[in-house]
Motif scaffolding. Structure first.
Motif, PDB file in Angstrom:
ATOM      1  N   HIS D  28       0.853  -1.196   0.000  1.00 26.44           N
ATOM      2  CA  HIS D  28       0.000   0.000   0.000  1.00 26.44           C
ATOM      3  C   HIS D  28       0.889   1.247   0.000  1.00 26.44           C
ATOM      4  O   HIS D  28       1.885   1.303   0.717  1.00 26.44           O
ATOM      5  CB  HIS D  28      -0.904  -0.008   1.233  1.00 26.44           C
ATOM      6  CG  HIS D  28      -1.893   1.114   1.244  1.00 26.44           C
ATOM      7  ND1 HIS D  28      -1.624   2.316   1.828  1.00 26.44           N
ATOM      8  CD2 HIS D  28      -3.124   1.214   0.694  1.00 26.44           C
ATOM      9  CE1 HIS D  28      -2.670   3.117   1.654  1.00 26.44           C
ATOM     10  NE2 HIS D  28      -3.593   2.473   0.976  1.00 26.44           N
ATOM     11  N   HIS D  29       0.513   2.254  -0.773  1.00 22.54           N
ATOM     12  CA  HIS D  29       1.408   3.390  -1.010  1.00 22.54           C
ATOM     13  C   HIS D  29       1.815   4.152   0.248  1.00 22.54           C
ATOM     14  O   HIS D  29       2.884   4.735   0.301  1.00 22.54           O
ATOM     15  CB  HIS D  29       0.800   4.345  -2.052  1.00 22.54           C
ATOM     16  CG  HIS D  29      -0.454   5.030  -1.620  1.00 22.54           C
ATOM     17  ND1 HIS D  29      -1.681   4.395  -1.605  1.00 22.54           N
ATOM     18  CD2 HIS D  29      -0.681   6.280  -1.171  1.00 22.54           C
ATOM     19  CE1 HIS D  29      -2.592   5.236  -1.182  1.00 22.54           C
ATOM     20  NE2 HIS D  29      -2.026   6.386  -0.911  1.00 22.54           N
ATOM     21  N   ALA D  30       0.970   4.162   1.291  1.00 19.25           N
ATOM     22  CA  ALA D  30       1.333   4.916   2.506  1.00 19.25           C
ATOM     23  C   ALA D  30       2.532   4.296   3.221  1.00 19.25           C
ATOM     24  O   ALA D  30       3.268   4.996   3.925  1.00 19.25           O
ATOM     25  CB  ALA D  30       0.142   5.002   3.464  1.00 19.25           C
ATOM     26  N   LEU D  33       6.191   5.757   3.227  1.00 17.57           N
ATOM     27  CA  LEU D  33       6.607   6.796   4.176  1.00 17.57           C
ATOM     28  C   LEU D  33       7.210   6.174   5.436  1.00 17.57           C
ATOM     29  O   LEU D  33       8.140   6.732   6.034  1.00 17.57           O
ATOM     30  CB  LEU D  33       5.429   7.709   4.533  1.00 17.57           C
ATOM     31  CG  LEU D  33       5.001   8.684   3.424  1.00 17.57           C
ATOM     32  CD1 LEU D  33       3.757   9.463   3.834  1.00 17.57           C
ATOM     33  CD2 LEU D  33       6.137   9.668   3.086  1.00 17.57           C
ATOM     34  N   LEU D  34       6.706   4.994   5.827  1.00 17.79           N
ATOM     35  CA  LEU D  34       7.290   4.299   6.983  1.00 17.79           C
ATOM     36  C   LEU D  34       8.648   3.699   6.627  1.00 17.79           C
ATOM     37  O   LEU D  34       9.567   3.703   7.445  1.00 17.79           O
ATOM     38  CB  LEU D  34       6.334   3.206   7.477  1.00 17.79           C
ATOM     39  CG  LEU D  34       4.955   3.704   7.939  1.00 17.79           C
ATOM     40  CD1 LEU D  34       4.052   2.536   8.301  1.00 17.79           C
ATOM     41  CD2 LEU D  34       5.094   4.641   9.133  1.00 17.79           C
ATOM     42  N   TYR D  35       8.769   3.186   5.405  1.00 17.30           N
ATOM     43  CA  TYR D  35      10.065   2.640   4.976  1.00 17.30           C
ATOM     44  C   TYR D  35      11.120   3.758   4.951  1.00 17.30           C
ATOM     45  O   TYR D  35      12.253   3.580   5.391  1.00 17.30           O
ATOM     46  CB  TYR D  35       9.963   2.035   3.574  1.00 17.30           C
ATOM     47  CG  TYR D  35       9.056   0.833   3.422  1.00 17.30           C
ATOM     48  CD1 TYR D  35       8.518   0.160   4.523  1.00 17.30           C
ATOM     49  CD2 TYR D  35       8.724   0.339   2.153  1.00 17.30           C
ATOM     50  CE1 TYR D  35       7.693  -0.948   4.362  1.00 17.30           C
ATOM     51  CE2 TYR D  35       7.908  -0.766   1.982  1.00 17.30           C
ATOM     52  CZ  TYR D  35       7.393  -1.403   3.090  1.00 17.30           C
ATOM     53  OH  TYR D  35       6.586  -2.510   2.913  1.00 17.30           O
ATOM     54  N   LYS D  65       7.095  18.405   4.609  1.00 17.83           N
ATOM     55  CA  LYS D  65       6.760  18.327   3.186  1.00 17.83           C
ATOM     56  C   LYS D  65       7.263  16.989   2.679  1.00 17.83           C
ATOM     57  O   LYS D  65       8.344  16.541   3.084  1.00 17.83           O
ATOM     58  CB  LYS D  65       7.505  19.466   2.470  1.00 17.83           C
ATOM     59  CG  LYS D  65       7.124  19.688   1.038  1.00 17.83           C
ATOM     60  CD  LYS D  65       7.898  20.913   0.520  1.00 17.83           C
ATOM     61  CE  LYS D  65       7.745  21.061  -0.968  1.00 17.83           C
ATOM     62  NZ  LYS D  65       8.558  22.191  -1.459  1.00 17.83           N
ATOM     63  N   THR D  66       6.496  16.345   1.830  1.00 16.60           N
ATOM     64  CA  THR D  66       7.002  15.106   1.241  1.00 16.60           C
ATOM     65  C   THR D  66       6.469  14.962  -0.168  1.00 16.60           C
ATOM     66  O   THR D  66       5.421  15.520  -0.519  1.00 16.60           O
ATOM     67  CB  THR D  66       6.620  13.869   2.089  1.00 16.60           C
ATOM     68  OG1 THR D  66       7.320  12.734   1.575  1.00 16.60           O
ATOM     69  CG2 THR D  66       5.134  13.573   2.042  1.00 16.60           C
ATOM     70  N   GLY D  67       7.203  14.240  -0.980  1.00 13.25           N
ATOM     71  CA  GLY D  67       6.771  13.931  -2.339  1.00 13.25           C
ATOM     72  C   GLY D  67       7.237  12.534  -2.682  1.00 13.25           C
ATOM     73  O   GLY D  67       8.334  12.136  -2.286  1.00 13.25           O
ATOM     74  N   LEU D  68       6.393  11.784  -3.376  1.00 15.65           N
ATOM     75  CA  LEU D  68       6.758  10.421  -3.756  1.00 15.65           C
ATOM     76  C   LEU D  68       6.297  10.132  -5.170  1.00 15.65           C
ATOM     77  O   LEU D  68       5.212  10.576  -5.574  1.00 15.65           O
ATOM     78  CB  LEU D  68       6.036   9.406  -2.859  1.00 15.65           C
ATOM     79  CG  LEU D  68       6.534   9.243  -1.448  1.00 15.65           C
ATOM     80  CD1 LEU D  68       5.393   9.489  -0.479  1.00 15.65           C
ATOM     81  CD2 LEU D  68       7.081   7.833  -1.266  1.00 15.65           C
ATOM     82  N   ARG D  69       7.115   9.376  -5.893  1.00 17.12           N
ATOM     83  CA  ARG D  69       6.686   8.826  -7.181  1.00 17.12           C
ATOM     84  C   ARG D  69       6.816   7.318  -7.097  1.00 17.12           C
ATOM     85  O   ARG D  69       7.869   6.810  -6.704  1.00 17.12           O
ATOM     86  CB  ARG D  69       7.542   9.341  -8.336  1.00 17.12           C
ATOM     87  CG  ARG D  69       7.302  10.811  -8.639  1.00 17.12           C
ATOM     88  CD  ARG D  69       8.140  11.257  -9.806  1.00 17.12           C
ATOM     89  NE  ARG D  69       7.699  10.609 -11.025  1.00 17.12           N
ATOM     90  CZ  ARG D  69       6.815  11.129 -11.873  1.00 17.12           C
ATOM     91  NH1 ARG D  69       6.294  12.317 -11.641  1.00 17.12           N
ATOM     92  NH2 ARG D  69       6.457  10.475 -12.956  1.00 17.12           N
ATOM     93  N   TYR D  70       5.746   6.638  -7.474  1.00 14.24           N
ATOM     94  CA  TYR D  70       5.728   5.179  -7.431  1.00 14.24           C
ATOM     95  C   TYR D  70       6.013   4.666  -8.840  1.00 14.24           C
ATOM     96  O   TYR D  70       5.262   4.953  -9.765  1.00 14.24           O
ATOM     97  CB  TYR D  70       4.372   4.700  -6.923  1.00 14.24           C
ATOM     98  CG  TYR D  70       4.033   5.273  -5.554  1.00 14.24           C
ATOM     99  CD1 TYR D  70       4.491   4.667  -4.397  1.00 14.24           C
ATOM    100  CD2 TYR D  70       3.291   6.443  -5.431  1.00 14.24           C
ATOM    101  CE1 TYR D  70       4.203   5.199  -3.139  1.00 14.24           C
ATOM    102  CE2 TYR D  70       2.987   6.980  -4.187  1.00 14.24           C
ATOM    103  CZ  TYR D  70       3.454   6.361  -3.048  1.00 14.24           C
ATOM    104  OH  TYR D  70       3.170   6.889  -1.812  1.00 14.24           O
TER     105      TYR D  70
END
Lengths: 149, 149, 149, 149
Positions: D28-30, D33-35, D65-70
């Motif tokens: 799951h994409h959230a 952030l834990l990893y 602030k955070t940004g992620l690309r899957y």
């Protein structure tokens, strides 16, 4: 963060994540189910009965029953060890028992939590109860025997 | 804990769970992705484009990109509102934008976080990129139009 | 998504989040502890014994013991009801019991899970066991009495 | 499950937990952030700037602030590596950048996700913005320099 299997007990190390704490400053109680799951599936992999492979072959082991007792608090960044052993094997279910401990500087351990999970064996996706596959049951029984010796 | 859709914006209320806080005493930052997901799928259901039904028909919308800014801390038991609108629709993707606010006693709101998620449209389970189903795209475009008006 | 307290039982509705499912396609078993926690603290708030306020006054109620039985699977987007009642009150602990059910279209409910949690009363942050505050204990005992009637 | 720091990049291994998947069969994409949080705090510990110790001394680093690309899906039981480096250091904030990769049998890696987090430096518990402690800032700048070389 090593994991070893000896005499039927699987010792699995993990480190508490920040996001696993709550505002009481301790590991939130629900996370122990994730720790136990990580340890249990690690043990299955070490026994040669990978749960990931079981699912690919259409067999699932959902948790049917669980019980936990919390003995002491655990905190962010601590290294914990989950000691896992098989407590019972039946035709269509298996029960694992756990002790979560914190190794201390003096060589002792502090008992953090104890628990158990009973898993039913089902055919996926429909969920019908089925017998444990023969080779999986044999592996579980061998581990159960080793734990009792 | 009501949810309403007006002028293309979906207002979804939720209450912070204890287990969503961390030892800093605030909502852990990863949980906002779950809040946004709950609001987004609630909006889709309100629009008549249930995500649960899309998946049953073999179409998935995994998150491809996300960005969040955390403006103020939120705390246990607070009621938050996630305001969600559609920011862009393309052939095989859709982008949602979010504002998480805390309604205050004086009728004002405190801005807690803002964010966006870009979702790709895929055929499941293999994951191949596909066009958004026609009726889903129409619904998204209508909501986008309503939000812009 | 209403919550009501009647005859000592608190009925709390919630909707399953996507992120609460696992690859077996069901609600992951650890999430029921979060559902039960949300229902329990909702009940305390409804009883006038807000847990958030207790913590601000230096008293915590960590979970000391829990047990769960999973009776049927629950799925994404379903509305579940957690029925919570107080099962026992002691000098420095309280036990809640839960039934998680899914209301069906025909007016019946499907039993999804049952469980209980025993909470110890501690002084924070040090964690020393203390008596339940008098007014909290009175509220718990009244709810226990109402549930038994 | 080793972790090593070389040339300013921290390589942290972890294994996907069952409870981290969702019904799409993927992580799951959230959870990324834990990893990333686990990798970031592991890096700080390896650099001699333990985040647990910072908090005990009254300084917190919440994510601002955070940004992620899957880029590709990750699956249950896979071993992933989070490569973390410091991307920028300012008076009262620090930015980390991440690449999550899956090592493959042929020695190559598959890129799973990229992301960044900007952390503000605050005095706890009140949350006022403060300067990074001198020794922490020096350690971050050294790691930043090593990553750029």
């Amino acid at each position: 963060m090593d994991s070893i299997l000896k005499q039927g007990t699987y010792h699995h190390s993990l480190r508490v994540r920040y996001g696993e704490t709550d505002q009481m400053g301790r590991v939130h109680h629900a996370n122990y189910l994730l720790y136990m799951e990580e340890a249990r599936t690690g043990m299955m992999r070490a026994l040669g009965a990978s749960y990931a492979r079981m699912e690919r072959e259409g067999i699932g082991l959902p948790v049917r029953k669980t019980g936990l007792r919390y003995r002491a608090a655990a905190f962010y960044e601590e290294e914990l060890v989950v000691e896992t052993r098989i407590e019972g094997v039946r035709v269509a279910s298996v029960t694992f028992a756990y002790r979560v401990v914190r190794p201390e500087a003096d060589g002792e351990v502090t008992l953090i939590a104890t628990g158990s999970t009973e898993l039913a064996c089902i055919a996926m996706p429909e969920g019908r109860l089925v017998h444990l596959p023969g080779e999986v049951r044999a592996v579980f029984e061998a581990a159960l025997g080793a734990a009792r010796r």
